[in-house]
Design a protein around this motif. Sequence first.
Motif, PDB file in Angstrom:
ATOM      1  N   ILE A 188      -2.860   2.947  -3.186  1.00  0.00           N
ATOM      2  CA  ILE A 188      -1.732   2.337  -2.293  1.00  0.00           C
ATOM      3  C   ILE A 188      -2.193   1.004  -2.275  1.00  0.00           C
ATOM      4  N   LEU A 192       0.809  -0.709  -4.585  1.00  0.00           N
ATOM      5  CA  LEU A 192       2.208  -0.545  -3.916  1.00  0.00           C
ATOM      6  C   LEU A 192       2.464  -1.778  -3.509  1.00  0.00           C
ATOM      7  N   LYS A 193       3.840  -2.117  -3.511  1.00  0.00           N
ATOM      8  CA  LYS A 193       4.397  -3.361  -3.224  1.00  0.00           C
ATOM      9  C   LYS A 193       4.677  -3.464  -1.980  1.00  0.00           C
ATOM     10  N   ASP A 339       7.790   1.965  -5.752  1.00  0.00           N
ATOM     11  CA  ASP A 339       6.766   2.534  -5.007  1.00  0.00           C
ATOM     12  C   ASP A 339       6.585   4.091  -4.862  1.00  0.00           C
ATOM     13  N   CYS A 343       3.806   6.734  -6.462  1.00  0.00           N
ATOM     14  CA  CYS A 343       3.141   7.834  -5.424  1.00  0.00           C
ATOM     15  C   CYS A 343       3.078   9.108  -6.075  1.00  0.00           C
TER      16      CYS A 343
END
Length: 387
Positions: A188, A192-193, A339, A343
């Motif tokens: 993450i 992730l952004k 995102d 995931c």
Amino acid sequence: DLFLSIISVIFLFIVIKEKNYKLFKSRFFLFFSLFWIYLLLNSIISEFPLFSLKSSIVYFRFGLFVLATLYLLQNNKNFISNFTLAFLATYCFALIDGYYQFIYSQSIFGFDNEHLVRLNLPLNDDLLLGNYLARLFPILFALIILNFSQNKTYIIFISFLFILTDVLVFLTGERTALGLLLLFTFLIIIFLKSFKLIRIITFLVSIICIIVISFNDIDIKKRNIDTTISQLGINSESERLNLFSPGHESHFIGAWNMFKHNYIFGVGVNNFRNLCADEKYNYDKSTCSTHPHNTLAQIIAELGAIGLLVYLLLIFYISYQMISYIISFIIYKKILLSDSQLCLLFAITLSLWPLIPSLNFFHNWINIIYYLPIGFLLFNLKKEKVI
């Protein structure tokens, strides 16, 4: 497993009724079918074909499960939101039941917890609550992002969900689950952004909670910290470290011995338990078990080099997606994967991660978790023309 089988049968009935076989022509299903055919042949030529075939024949239902998920996503616009709400409700119930067990030593439904530092699943006495939470959380997180990203209050809810999951996974005493959750946290923060800062803050809060609990609960500290250090050989007089523990290392050596003697096809699906006592493979009295307790070790032992090739192809696909994402973002300032898609990819990564102990690769319960995110990922990638 019963519901998965029912879903697969209903899906087949609908496909035959509608004469719509398009999903069976997908690259995923072609790849899966070839793998399944290899499992059948692998079982037939093994020393225990009947025993092995019991696992390999019915393995086909997991491929159908993925196609059924794709079918629902394509043909029912409310499915993803309804599924997310149901998933969230059951996940939250598992959290509540886990904390209830920790306090009262039994589940809400009355299943006694006879282990001082292990917690059960809510509806039986299997000590897999940590695995359930750690492996399913990436999928749930992806679906929450997809469904509730327009509602800003969901950030607060996600933050609490992170902390509650972190702490309860620690309380379950399942170190594999804790390792998976740490890996998910790392992914993450790196990829992730939108959730890097939130995850860093919630992770720090979780660590503080875990430290406080460890100082006040000797059994929890002994299981998760002291025993881990001891099994790794860090505090012992041994001149080398162990791979996870002496028992795990014995399993791995036994699996390696099987691979050396059967390097093309392995010893057959689920046959580690049947051959681990053979003097050709046995390392010591701890070698034997139902499986080698590591995904990669089980694949090389039971499926040989051909199974290893399939495993490496999956690793290559995931690595390609992640590397492409990084290159595209750094050089072209373009985001290839959302995102939520990342995931779902992380959920598959956790299933294949080779550097931790694992459950039996052919166990029904864990395979449902392995295959659950694939349908959602394929649907999202295809919808956005990534594949």
